[in-house]
Structure formats: C-alpha cells, structure tokens
Design an enzyme around this catalytic site. Structure first.
Site, PDB file in Angstrom:
ATOM      1  N   LEU A   1      -4.414 -51.113 -38.389  1.00 38.79           N
ATOM      2  CA  LEU A   1      -5.331 -52.255 -38.286  1.00 38.79           C
ATOM      3  C   LEU A   1      -5.188 -53.003 -36.976  1.00 38.79           C
ATOM      4  CD1 LEU A   1      -5.194 -53.898 -41.858  1.00 38.79           C
ATOM      5  CD2 LEU A   1      -7.083 -52.598 -40.838  1.00 38.79           C
ATOM      6  N   ARG A   2      -4.094 -52.736 -36.219  1.00 41.07           N
ATOM      7  CA  ARG A   2      -3.839 -53.469 -34.962  1.00 41.07           C
ATOM      8  C   ARG A   2      -3.692 -54.976 -35.240  1.00 41.07           C
ATOM      9  NH1 ARG A   2      -2.839 -48.360 -33.477  1.00 41.07           N
ATOM     10  NH2 ARG A   2      -4.644 -47.205 -32.761  1.00 41.07           N
TER      11      ARG A   2
ATOM     12  N   HIS B   1       6.280 -39.796 -39.492  1.00 46.20           N
ATOM     13  CA  HIS B   1       5.431 -39.106 -38.520  1.00 46.20           C
ATOM     14  C   HIS B   1       6.160 -37.805 -38.192  1.00 46.20           C
ATOM     15  CE1 HIS B   1       2.431 -38.901 -35.187  1.00 46.20           C
ATOM     16  NE2 HIS B   1       3.297 -37.972 -34.831  1.00 46.20           N
TER      17      HIS B   1
ATOM     18  N   HIS C   1      -0.023 -37.578 -42.534  1.00 46.84           N
ATOM     19  CA  HIS C   1      -1.094 -36.846 -41.830  1.00 46.84           C
ATOM     20  C   HIS C   1      -0.688 -35.401 -41.519  1.00 46.84           C
ATOM     21  CE1 HIS C   1       1.377 -38.326 -38.566  1.00 46.84           C
ATOM     22  NE2 HIS C   1       0.798 -39.504 -38.503  1.00 46.84           N
TER      23      HIS C   1
ATOM     24  N   LEU D   1      -3.119 -37.689 -32.908  1.00 45.24           N
ATOM     25  CA  LEU D   1      -1.820 -37.073 -33.143  1.00 45.24           C
ATOM     26  C   LEU D   1      -1.438 -37.227 -34.609  1.00 45.24           C
ATOM     27  CD1 LEU D   1       0.034 -38.207 -29.911  1.00 45.24           C
ATOM     28  CD2 LEU D   1      -0.622 -35.870 -30.539  1.00 45.24           C
TER      29      LEU D   1
ATOM     30  N   HIS E   1      -9.081 -47.322 -31.098  1.00 44.71           N
ATOM     31  CA  HIS E   1      -8.797 -47.622 -29.688  1.00 44.71           C
ATOM     32  C   HIS E   1     -10.128 -47.961 -29.043  1.00 44.71           C
ATOM     33  CE1 HIS E   1      -4.629 -46.082 -29.539  1.00 44.71           C
ATOM     34  NE2 HIS E   1      -5.040 -45.155 -30.391  1.00 44.71           N
TER      35      HIS E   1
HETATM   36  C1  NCD Z   1      -2.027 -43.508 -34.014  1.00 47.48           C
HETATM   37  C2  NCD Z   1      -2.276 -44.811 -33.285  1.00 47.48           C
HETATM   38  O1  NCD Z   1      -3.204 -44.854 -32.461  1.00 47.48           O
HETATM   39  O2  NCD Z   1      -1.581 -45.798 -33.530  1.00 47.48           O
HETATM   40  N1  NCD Z   1      -2.673 -42.445 -33.298  1.00 47.48           N
HETATM   41  C3  NCD Z   1      -3.040 -41.251 -33.801  1.00 47.48           C
HETATM   42  O3  NCD Z   1      -3.486 -40.386 -33.041  1.00 47.48           O
HETATM   43  N2  NCD Z   1      -2.956 -40.994 -35.079  1.00 47.48           N
HETATM   44  C4  NCD Z   1      -0.569 -43.278 -34.170  1.00 47.48           C
HETATM   45  C5  NCD Z   1      -0.215 -42.211 -35.171  1.00 47.48           C
HETATM   46  O4  NCD Z   1      -0.418 -42.381 -36.362  1.00 47.48           O
HETATM   47  O5  NCD Z   1       0.265 -41.162 -34.754  1.00 47.48           O
HETATM   48 ZN    ZN Z   2      -1.135 -43.158 -37.837  1.00 42.36          ZN
END
Ligand code: NCD
Ligand code: ZN
Length: 346
Positions: free
Chosen positions: A17-18, A137, A175, A220, A252
């Site tokens: 959610l930032r 992760h 994930h 990722l 992003h």
């Molecule tokens: C996630 C992020 O932007 O915070 N990025 C992603 O590619 N999934 C970080 C993460 O969950 O790996």
């Molecule tokens: Zn993530």
C-alpha cells in the site's frame, strides 16, 4: 454458461500500500473488493518494530474512504536486529498477523533484509513457539544465480533448511512463480502455504520481453516459462487449501517503471477479481475461485471467513478498467492482461 458468481468477500494475503499520497490513491482500489489484506512492510524506512507497525496501521485507517469495510493485517519487516520480545508483544496485542522475511537485496526496498539467517534464529524460534506465521520472499540473491533460477535455489538452500531447523514454524512462500514452488508446497503437508499473484497466472516471461520490453509486466519474482505459469494455474484452480491469493499488487509511478532502470512491481488491485474470474472460468474452475480468494487464506491464518459477499458478473461487452489511476505525484498503470475481460464486480 455462468453469468454471475457470489463468493465470500475475498482477502489479499500480500499487498503493498506504500505511504503518503500513494497510499491515499491505491488504498480505495483494494478496499472496494477486499475485506482484509496482509500489508507488506517494505516502506522506506521499513516497518520493523511494533511501534512502527501501529503508526502505519493508523495511517492506513486514516486514509480509508468513508464507510469502507477493510481491515489491514499488519506485518513486521524482519532484520538481523529484530527483537523476539518486540515481535511476541506485537503478536500478543493482536497488532501483527505475520513477519516478513526479505533476503537482503532480493527486491524493491529490501536492503535492510536478512543476509545471515543464523542471526534471525531466535526470532524464528519465538515465532514457532507462539504460532506466528513467517511470510518469505523466496529468492536467493547470489550474483552467480540466474534470476530465473532464484526461487528454485532458495527452496533448497534457504527455505528447506530453515523449516527443518525450526519445527512448527508456519511459513508462507510468497508469490510463488515456479513448478518447483508448487511441488515443494505439495510435498510438505504441514505448516506450509503459498500465495499466488493474479499476474503470474496470466503472463509468462515472453510477455515481458517479446516484441519490445514491457516494464509494466516486470515484477519480482520475475515471471518464468509457460510451463511454470501452467503449474501455478493448476495449483490455484485446484482448490488445494495450501494455495491462496496474494496479489502482490505493488504500485510504482509510471515514471519509475518506464525508464532505463525500471522498478519491479505490477499494480493489480483495481481489476484482480474480474481477472481471476476470467482465469478460473477459462480453466473450468469457477467453483474454486472462492476457495482461492476467500477461504484458503483465512484457514491458513486461523481467521474467520468474511461474512459479507462479493458478486462477479459476466456481460456480453468487455469491461472497461481504467488504464491508470492518478496520484498527486503522477499516474500508476493498472495491469493489462492483454485480452478483453467480460467479468466485473457487481
Ligand atoms: C514489490 C514492491 O514493489 O514493493 N515488487 C515486486 O515486484 N513484487 C516487492 C516484492 O514483493 O518483491
Ligand atoms: Zn510483494
């Protein structure tokens, strides 16, 4: 043909959610369809202590739209300095639902993550004792390991040894992107679950690279070969209780993704449930969508299933999702599956 599907309101077991303006812009997108979400702690600086998690939870609650029915499930970012007593207190008070392990340098904002796993042994043992799950992760960061192999190598080198050394530790492989991840979960019946994202059910690595580089498909762990995507589809649509939805929706700004060194993350909060309905219908498994999105996650975390409902409808015309959502600092592109979707949330 099924044109309508009503399921228990879903939860998102892995969400970014930032903070600040971005939080204000993306939170309504999740709160519209989801009742709860596991909130990733990889802010800058990260959410490491109980005090920080409580403050972040308050900022999320303050940013919720009026009348929203959404509960953030907080997490702590595990570092080599994390205090087991602080973790236990945050769990006992009901503040946190899990702890997140990032191998140092594995992904966006993971610089404070773990390099030497021996240094977090005390925290992991405390978590096993109190029944607090660890979200991992699952990628090694060794420079000599090919980026497409990082998940498979992590299972052998890190995940399996940690689980053997810490009996009773409940682990979520976050994930997962490989058939190796699916197989590891299936062959370890206790104390292990895995989240699967929406986008990894839809794209493989060709989608990122063929015909020009597509920054909005870069995340990722990076999407793998088609055979891995098919293994994820089979796991998600099987109804197997160990697999559940974690969108990893990771916003992003477009400016940060569309550049020479673009950020990792796909933003799927806006259209995840219609995309999943499409995927599950395509695989003849619409009847398993509720398990994946609404039942299996709460079962793993020992939480009640939501008593509210969500209805998905299919129409003859394609659903128009916004291409981008606006934030005060610029737009964020919504994940585009590359084909029309006829489902929408009623
Ligand atoms: C996630 C992020 O932007 O915070 N990025 C992603 O590619 N999934 C970080 C993460 O969950 O790996
Ligand atoms: Zn993530």
């Amino acid at each position: 043909m099924t044109n309508s599907l009503t399921i228990a309101r879903p939860d998102d077991w892995h969400l970014h959610l930032r903070d600040g303006a971005m939080l204000g812009a993306v939170l309504p997108e999740t709160a519209r369809d989801f009742a709860r979400a596991i909130i990733m702690p990889n802010l800058v600086p990260p959410v490491i202590t109980g005090v920080q998690a409580a403050a972040y939870r308050d900022r999320i609650l303050a940013a919720l739209p009026e009348g929203a029915d959404f509960t953030p499930l907080m997490t702590l970012y595990l570092t080599e300095d994390t205090d087991p007593a602080d973790v236990a207190a945050a769990h006992a008070s009901g503040l946190i639902t899990s702890v997140k392990l990032y191998p140092a340098g594995a992904t966006t904002n993971s610089a404070s993550g773990v390099s030497n796993f021996d240094n977090v042994r005390g925290v992991l043992e405390k978590m096993a004792e109190i029944g607090l799950p660890l979200c991992m992760h699952g990628e090694v960061t060794d420079h000599d390991i090919d980026i497409f192999d990082r998940e498979a190598v992590f299972i052998d080198r890190v995940l399996d040894p940690i689980r053997r050394a810490t009996p009773g530790l409940r682990v979520v492989m976050e994930h997962i992107t490989t058939a190796n991840g699916v197989e590891y979960v299936k062959s370890n019946p206790t104390d292990l679950g895995a989240t699967i994202t929406t986008h990894h059910l839809i794209i493989n690595r060709n989608h990122i690279l063929v015909g020009g580089i597509k920054p909005h498909y870069y995340c990722l762990p990076v999407a793998k070969r088609e055979e891995h995507r098919l293994a994820l589809r089979a796991a998600a649509t099987s109804g197997d209780a160990r697999f559940f939805l974690g969108t990893d929706s990771a916003p992003h700004l477009d400016g940060a993704k569309e550049q020479a060194c673009g950020c990792a993350g796909c933003f799927t909060a806006t259209n995840t449930m219609p995309l999943l309905a499409h995927v599950f219908e395509e695989d003849g498994a619409l009847d398993k969508l509720e398990s994946f999105a609404s039942l299996n996650g709460p079962a793993f975390y020992g939480l009640p299933v939501n008593d509210t409902k969500l209805t998905l409808r299919k129409s003859a015309t394609a659903t128009e999702f916004p291409a981008k959502i606006d934030t005060p600092d610029g737009p964020v592109t919504v994940f585009d599956p590359g084909y029309p979707i006829y489902w929408s949330v009623a």
